[in-house]
Structure formats: C-alpha cells, structure tokens
Design a protein around this motif. Structure first.
Motif, PDB file in Angstrom:
ATOM      1  N   MET A  32      29.409  48.998  37.156  1.00 17.92           N
ATOM      2  CA  MET A  32      30.071  49.994  36.321  1.00 17.92           C
ATOM      3  C   MET A  32      31.300  50.595  37.020  1.00 17.92           C
ATOM      4  SD  MET A  32      28.294  49.909  33.605  1.00 17.92           S
ATOM      5  CE  MET A  32      28.843  51.366  32.716  1.00 17.92           C
ATOM      6  N   ARG A  33      31.478  50.260  38.308  1.00 18.62           N
ATOM      7  CA  ARG A  33      32.604  50.812  39.042  1.00 18.62           C
ATOM      8  C   ARG A  33      33.870  50.008  38.779  1.00 18.62           C
ATOM      9  NH1 ARG A  33      29.009  50.561  44.480  1.00 18.62           N
ATOM     10  NH2 ARG A  33      27.370  51.997  43.845  1.00 18.62           N
ATOM     11  N   ASN A  34      35.021  50.606  39.144  1.00 17.73           N
ATOM     12  CA  ASN A  34      36.291  49.909  38.961  1.00 17.73           C
ATOM     13  C   ASN A  34      36.424  48.731  39.918  1.00 17.73           C
ATOM     14  OD1 ASN A  34      37.173  51.622  36.916  1.00 17.73           O
ATOM     15  ND2 ASN A  34      38.039  53.086  38.365  1.00 17.73           N
ATOM     16  N   THR A  35      35.815  48.847  41.094  1.00 18.73           N
ATOM     17  CA  THR A  35      35.831  47.756  42.063  1.00 18.73           C
ATOM     18  C   THR A  35      34.406  47.437  42.465  1.00 18.73           C
ATOM     19  OG1 THR A  35      35.994  49.173  44.018  1.00 18.73           O
ATOM     20  CG2 THR A  35      38.056  48.542  42.933  1.00 18.73           C
ATOM     21  N   LEU A  36      34.234  46.234  43.039  1.00 20.50           N
ATOM     22  CA  LEU A  36      32.894  45.776  43.395  1.00 20.50           C
ATOM     23  C   LEU A  36      32.870  45.357  44.861  1.00 20.50           C
ATOM     24  CD1 LEU A  36      30.069  45.101  42.218  1.00 20.50           C
ATOM     25  CD2 LEU A  36      30.901  42.789  41.790  1.00 20.50           C
ATOM     26  N   ALA A  37      31.780  45.710  45.539  1.00 19.04           N
ATOM     27  CA  ALA A  37      31.532  45.282  46.922  1.00 19.04           C
ATOM     28  C   ALA A  37      32.617  45.756  47.883  1.00 19.04           C
ATOM     29  CB  ALA A  37      31.383  43.758  46.992  1.00 19.04           C
ATOM     30  N   ASP A  38      33.171  46.944  47.636  1.00 21.12           N
ATOM     31  CA  ASP A  38      34.210  47.511  48.511  1.00 21.12           C
ATOM     32  C   ASP A  38      35.387  46.561  48.691  1.00 21.12           C
ATOM     33  OD1 ASP A  38      32.781  49.830  48.855  1.00 21.12           O
ATOM     34  OD2 ASP A  38      31.844  49.201  50.738  1.00 21.12           O
ATOM     35  N   GLY A  40      38.067  46.269  46.409  1.00 20.19           N
ATOM     36  CA  GLY A  40      39.282  46.668  45.727  1.00 20.19           C
ATOM     37  C   GLY A  40      39.577  45.829  44.501  1.00 20.19           C
ATOM     38  N   LEU A  41      38.663  44.927  44.140  1.00 19.70           N
ATOM     39  CA  LEU A  41      38.842  44.036  42.994  1.00 19.70           C
ATOM     40  C   LEU A  41      37.832  44.353  41.898  1.00 19.70           C
ATOM     41  CD1 LEU A  41      39.230  40.605  44.829  1.00 19.70           C
ATOM     42  CD2 LEU A  41      41.065  42.051  43.945  1.00 19.70           C
ATOM     43  N   ALA A  45      36.901  39.537  39.107  1.00 12.28           N
ATOM     44  CA  ALA A  45      37.707  38.933  40.160  1.00 12.28           C
ATOM     45  C   ALA A  45      36.852  38.622  41.387  1.00 12.28           C
ATOM     46  CB  ALA A  45      38.857  39.861  40.537  1.00 12.28           C
ATOM     47  N   VAL A  46      35.915  39.517  41.702  1.00 16.47           N
ATOM     48  CA  VAL A  46      35.012  39.274  42.824  1.00 16.47           C
ATOM     49  C   VAL A  46      34.179  38.019  42.573  1.00 16.47           C
ATOM     50  CG1 VAL A  46      32.964  40.150  44.032  1.00 16.47           C
ATOM     51  CG2 VAL A  46      34.893  41.667  43.577  1.00 16.47           C
ATOM     52  N   HIS A  47      33.675  37.884  41.359  1.00 19.73           N
ATOM     53  CA  HIS A  47      32.872  36.694  41.042  1.00 19.73           C
ATOM     54  C   HIS A  47      33.724  35.431  41.055  1.00 19.73           C
ATOM     55  CE1 HIS A  47      28.896  38.340  40.182  1.00 19.73           C
ATOM     56  NE2 HIS A  47      29.516  39.399  39.708  1.00 19.73           N
ATOM     57  N   ALA A  48      34.998  35.539  40.669  1.00 21.33           N
ATOM     58  CA  ALA A  48      35.896  34.380  40.754  1.00 21.33           C
ATOM     59  C   ALA A  48      36.079  33.957  42.203  1.00 21.33           C
ATOM     60  CB  ALA A  48      37.241  34.715  40.121  1.00 21.33           C
ATOM     61  N   ILE A  49      36.253  34.930  43.113  1.00 17.53           N
ATOM     62  CA  ILE A  49      36.367  34.630  44.541  1.00 17.53           C
ATOM     63  C   ILE A  49      35.119  33.885  45.019  1.00 17.53           C
ATOM     64  CG2 ILE A  49      36.300  35.695  46.839  1.00 17.53           C
ATOM     65  CD1 ILE A  49      39.062  35.821  45.812  1.00 17.53           C
ATOM     66  N   ILE A  50      33.938  34.361  44.609  1.00 18.16           N
ATOM     67  CA  ILE A  50      32.680  33.742  45.035  1.00 18.16           C
ATOM     68  C   ILE A  50      32.591  32.302  44.541  1.00 18.16           C
ATOM     69  CG2 ILE A  50      30.167  33.815  44.757  1.00 18.16           C
ATOM     70  CD1 ILE A  50      30.457  36.904  44.628  1.00 18.16           C
TER      71      ILE A  50
END
Length: 324
Positions: A32-38, A40-41, A45-50
């Motif tokens: 629910m936050r604007n960014t995930l896993a500290d 800044g994304l 986008a974080v899941h795309a990186i993964i």
C-alpha cells in the motif's frame, strides 16, 4: 482414542477469511506504500526488477504477462527503469524486432538489496512459527497461488496453450527429442551449455524412458497435441528409499499457467508415497526455479563448482525429506 471430525466451515466463510488474510498480507508486506522494500520504486517496478534478474533476456511482453499489467503500463515501467540506469535493452538474436531486458550493475545491486529486505521480512515472521507450521504454510500458499494463476491464465496471451495442454504419465513418441530441445535452448541461453549437455539429456532420458514402466520410477509430460511442452521425472531407488528428481522444465509458452506446479505436485505425491528423501541437482543463479523447489520443501544441501553438464558452474544439490 476416538477421532472426532471437525465440521467443515461453509465456502462463503472460507472466502471471507481468505479475502481478509489477503488484505492483511498486502498491508503488512508494504504494497500500500508508494515505494516497496526501501527501493524508492513502485511495487510493480520492484517486481519487474526481480523478474528481469531471475530471467535475464526476458522480453517486455513477458513482464506484462507475469505481472498482470497492460502492455502500455509495462512499457512505461521499463522505460523508467532504463532512464534511471537500472535496466538495459539488447536486440534479440532471434528476432531483430524484439529486445531483451537485462539488469545493469546498478540494477543488480538494487535487486540484492530488495532480496535482502524481503528475506529478512520473511525470516522475522518465520521465527514465530514452529517448523511444521512453516512447511504447512508453504504448501498451502503454493496451492493458493497456483489456483489464482490458473484463474488468471484464461485472460493471458498464453491461454490457448494452457487450455489445450494436458499432463500425461509415461513415454510418448517424440518426447525425448522435445524434452532435450527444451533443455538445450533454455540452458544455452541462461548458462552457455552446448552439445555435450543436449546429448547428455537425450541419452540419459532415453535410457530412463526405455525402462518404463518400473516400480518407483515415473515420467510426467505436458502435452499439447503431439508436442511435449514440459516434463518431470522421478528416478528412485526403492531399496535406499531415496529419489532423484530429474528433467523438470516447462516451455516459456506456459509461463504463469501453473503447469510447472502441477507437475511438482504430482511428483511430490508420488515420492511421499514411496520414498523418505528426494534430491535434485541444479546450479546457482536459477532463482525462479529455486523458489519453486523451496516452495515444495526442498532446501539447499550443498554447492560447489563442477562440470557435470559440460560447463563450469556452481552446482547445487537440494534435498527434501518426506513430511511427517
């Protein structure tokens, strides 16, 4: 001692409880936050990186399919990751009109940071659970995720493959060449394996299939018409009660369909009925496959540099004990 069956609760109540647990998971994991896993994304986008890190060379359309994003949204996310220096594109060697995605060194560093954050988060939660409950949780979540994936598959570009594909047991004409080809193409791209590896798969699988049917041994194939799009085999020794899981692969056309987990579920039911321990060999960096193995109770037992497949890699041996 008398055994008293616990009444099964209504389906409606189960649905309400699962919805509540799902909402709580979303909140507690930080979606629910604007960014995930500290990072800044944004979460997508974080899941795309993964996913790019797990499958170097993946294409944007596959990212869209895996993450349940429309193509324009996926393209915008990837463009942002390129602009920030986390992702780079390369023209596909098979089709000049397509591009493959890779993490840059900065992207790799961010992925390691994300992995550590997620690992610490899960580890902290598991410390509050006994080992038996941990394994039950993993199996239950795997079944739930698989069911959700099958539900979503009807709306993905791969739905035609999913609907026509079926799992069969035992040898089928042409399967040895198809399975060897699936392995050769995948591992040539991901590890640089060549003709030695393809010959090894073909000859050993042929010898195994020729001995079927045999007690304690089994081969499952994902078939679409006469083509083999996936495989998994159990090659065991009933005297030692130890089984070897071999030739597990699913064609990219079935990515996200849940077919791989269906193969694993059948294999685990089989080994739990015949064996005390199951092991498999893989190598370091195949993170997506490792996640699947671990979700079914396998754990890393040993790793060392080796050349059993014709190329030097960090070989890993995973083992799984039969649940009590």
């Amino acid at each position: 001692m008398d055994v008293i069956d616990t009444p099964v609760q209504s389906r409606d109540k189960t649905i309400l409880e699962l919805r509540e647990f799902s909402r709580k998971l979303v909140r507690e994991l930080g979606f629910m936050r604007n960014t995930l896993a500290d990072s800044g994304l944004a979460p997508s986008a974080v899941h795309a990186i993964i996913e790019i890190g797990a499958t170097p060379g993946i294409q944007a359309r596959d990212i869209a399919t895996i993450l349940r994003l429309d193509k324009s949204n996926a393209s915008r996310q990837i463009a942002r990751l390129e602009a920030t220096g986390l992702v780079r594109r390369e023209t596909s060697g098979e089709d000049a009109r397509s591009s493959e995605l890779y993490l840059t060194p900065a992207g790799q560093r961010l992925r390691r940071k994300i992995d550590k954050f997620a690992t610490d988060q899960v580890s902290d939660a598991l410390r509050r659970m006994v080992p038996e409950d941990q394994q039950a949780l993993v199996r239950s979540l795997a079944l739930y995720a698989d069911a959700l994936a099958r539900d979503h598959a009807s709306g993905t570009p791969h739905a035609a493959h999913t609907e026509s594909a079926r799992i069969v047991e035992g040898y089928r004409p042409g399967c040895i060449g198809d399975v060897a080809g699936l392995h050769a193409r995948f591992y040539a791209h991901h590890a640089g394996f060549g003709v030695y590896f393809e010959r090894k798969v073909a000859t050993e699988l042929a010898a195994f299939a020729e001995a079927l049917p045999a007690k304690g041994k089994a081969l499952w194939l994902v078939m679409e018409g006469e083509r083999t799009l996936g495989s998994l085999a159990i090659d065991g020794d009933l005297a030692t009660r130890v089984a070897h899981l071999r030739w597990f692969i699913v064609d990219d056309a079935l990515r996200g369909s849940g077919m791989g987990r269906q193969l694993m579920s059948r294999a685990m039911d089989f080994v739990d009925a015949h064996y005390d321990e199951t092991y498999l060999w893989t190598f370091k960096s195949l993170d997506a496959a490792r996640h699947v193995y671990e979700s079914f109770g396998f754990a890393l037992a040993d790793e060392a540099e080796g050349t059993q497949w014709g190329t030097s890699v960090i070989e890993q041996r995973f083992t799984r004990r039969r649940p009590r």
